[in-house]
Design an enzyme around this catalytic site. Structure first.
Site, mmCIF file in Angstrom:
data_model
loop_
_atom_site.group_PDB
_atom_site.id
_atom_site.type_symbol
_atom_site.label_atom_id
_atom_site.label_comp_id
_atom_site.label_asym_id
_atom_site.label_seq_id
_atom_site.Cartn_x
_atom_site.Cartn_y
_atom_site.Cartn_z
ATOM 1 N N SER A 1 0.827 -1.204 0.000
ATOM 2 C CA SER A 1 0.000 0.000 0.000
ATOM 3 C C SER A 1 0.871 1.268 0.000
ATOM 4 O O SER A 1 1.616 1.500 -0.944
ATOM 5 C CB SER A 1 -0.958 -0.028 1.193
ATOM 6 O OG SER A 1 -1.906 1.001 1.094
ATOM 7 N N ASP B 1 -0.445 -3.965 -4.077
ATOM 8 C CA ASP B 1 -1.571 -3.043 -4.156
ATOM 9 C C ASP B 1 -1.187 -1.640 -3.672
ATOM 10 O O ASP B 1 -1.631 -1.189 -2.612
ATOM 11 C CB ASP B 1 -2.786 -3.546 -3.373
ATOM 12 C CG ASP B 1 -4.095 -3.028 -3.976
ATOM 13 O OD1 ASP B 1 -4.169 -2.927 -5.211
ATOM 14 O OD2 ASP B 1 -5.032 -2.718 -3.222
ATOM 15 N N HIS C 1 -7.990 -5.089 -0.555
ATOM 16 C CA HIS C 1 -6.671 -4.461 -0.448
ATOM 17 C C HIS C 1 -5.662 -5.409 0.201
ATOM 18 O O HIS C 1 -4.536 -5.576 -0.284
ATOM 19 C CB HIS C 1 -6.826 -3.184 0.373
ATOM 20 C CG HIS C 1 -5.696 -2.213 0.261
ATOM 21 N ND1 HIS C 1 -5.099 -1.869 -0.929
ATOM 22 C CD2 HIS C 1 -5.042 -1.483 1.222
ATOM 23 C CE1 HIS C 1 -4.144 -0.969 -0.710
ATOM 24 N NE2 HIS C 1 -4.087 -0.731 0.587
#
Length: 449
Positions: free
Chosen positions: A157, A181, A251
């Site tokens: 992330s 991601d 996610h």
């Protein structure tokens, strides 16, 4: 062999743990997210000699750590936004798997003090501060003789963009960045210098699992993997009534998929394509551009395709997964030809039987059009791999209970395993009605493949 190595590592590190104090990842309370925290970075070193016992690294004197062997490759793991302050649940698992795979230095970048806040925008600002801190440490490594090309950063992330900032500060000299991601909010649509981009490392591989919410939408690396099209991961909640999992499941799936790839659980082959729909429609089953290597596999081993991918430029690839581990699916191209006089529309379910197992592929993302004497190509993605297929079952459905139950008269069906170079399986002259039909396949004639 894998299990024995794992147990041996745990036994050795347990003995060391008894003899020394271990440094742990920062565990903050939800209150810290409300009142805020002061930016702080802690670098926790793990090696094959201390798999479960972290050693806090000095930012200024690397020589103080005899366990830190700069002749070995170093892998940094950088977490993302932590709105509640708790440690990521996957940390110990990724440490263990990376060390089983290869004798490296694993450094967990604990920037939880900068990542814990209800104010996401403040945390985004902290990513640049964190990158400066980490850049200084990597420069110390370089001064002490570390090879920049042997450094691998795994960023989750916001951690993906931190990896990119560090790479840019070092003029793209680090060996590899794996972005799981990459965060989208505040980064989508920004210029390359404001986010991760392919120039930040010698090789940048990216996984997208939540492009419609928390993840970055567009290709951002040398190769970009879109799992299940990059949205709506199977097994994740579909409605807000599922609580917090509804917001974070897609996610977080990126980390679970990567862990599967590190652990030898299975390999997910990915196929270059312009859109996920084209991929599901069976329009992108060719891997000729990769030569004898075939299509790239997602995750840890994608470096086997590094040279080809760098030559091709930015490459966008797709793959689908199961709902739980093992996530990988087995891909077949299914070619069908009918001899019905009229056009037929419908859905196909294929089952493979063998090895005492049953593997199912439902080709139901869209109704397929079948026309007389015209070959229709479909992509069948099976939930399990069956080494030796004994029988095959087919079901044809119009998908509409209010329409007549059409019959589908198959002149020929051919199944080609896209993941292995097995000889295609064929069958001729089959009548499909509104029920399952099972048959024994035969090797296709040479002229059919």
């Amino acid at each position: 062999m894998f299990l024995l190595k794992y147990l041996a590592l745990l036994l050795l590190t347990a003995q060391i743990r008894k003899a020394q104090a271990c440094d742990e990842f920062t565990d903050l309370a939800f209150g810290h997210a409300i009142i805020g925290t002061t930016m702080k970075t802690r670098l926790l070193l793990y090696t094959r000699e201390n798999v479960t016992c972290g050693t806090l690294m000095s930012h200024t004197d690397i020589s103080n750590h005899p366990q830190f062997n700069l002749s070995k490759p170093t892998t940094f793991v950088i977490h993302g936004y932590r709105p509640t302050g708790s440690p990521p649940m996957w940390l110990q698992r990724i440490i263990e798997l990376l060390l089983i795979r290869k004798d490296v230095n694993v450094i967990i970048v604990d920037w939880n003090h900068g990542a814990t806040s209800l104010n996401y925008f403040r945390v985004v600002e902290n990513t640049h501060k964190e990158a400066e801190n980490l850049t200084a440490f990597v420069k110390k490594m370089q001064e002490c003789g570390a090879s920049m090309s042997s450094i691998h950063m795994i960023g989750v992330s916001l951690g993906a963009h931190i990896s990119g900032f560090v790479g840019a500060n070092l003029n793209g000299s680090i060996g590899r960045i794996t972005a799981l991601d990459p965060a989208g909010p505040e980064f989508n649509g920004t210029p390359p210098e404001m986010r991760l981009d392919p120039s930040d490392a010698l090789f940048v591989d990216v996984l997208h699992t939540d492009i419609d919410s928390l993840g970055y939408r567009e290709p951002i690396g040398h190769v970009d993997f879109y799992a299940n099209g990059g949205t709506d991961q199977p097994g994740c909640p579909k409605t807000i009534f599922s609580g917090g999992a509804y917001f974070k499941c897609d996610h977080q799936r990126s980390v679970l998929l990567y862990l599967d790839s590190v652990s030898y659980t299975c390999e997910s082959k990915a196929y270059p394509c312009s859109t996920y729909k084209d991929f599901l429609d069976g329009n992108c089953t060719s891997c000729d551009r990769f030569g004898d290597l075939g299509c790239p596999v997602f995750g840890y081993n994608v470096t086997d395709w590094k040279d080809v991918l760098l030559e091709l430029g930015q490459t966008k690839v797709f793959f689908s997964t199961n709902t739980v581990s093992p996530f990988c699916m087995t891909n077949f191209r299914v070619d069908m030809m009918i001899w019905n006089k009229d056009v037929r529309w419908g859905y196909i379910t294929v089952k493979l039987h063998g090895d005492g197992k049953e593997s199912v592929a439902k080709i139901n993302h869209a109704a397929t059009k079948f026309r007389r004497y015209t070959e229709t190509t479909l992509l069948a993605q099976f939930d399990k791999d069956i080494q030796e297929v004994k029988t095959i079952s087919l079901t044809f459905s119009s998908g509409n209970v209010f329409t007549p139950r059409y019959k589908l008269r198959l002149l020929r069906i051919r199944l080609t395993n896209l993941d292995r170079k097995d000889r295609p399986l064929c069958r001729y002259d089959i009548l499909l009605e509104n029920k399952e039909v099972t048959f024994r396949p035969i090797p296709c004639e040479e002229s059919n493949f």
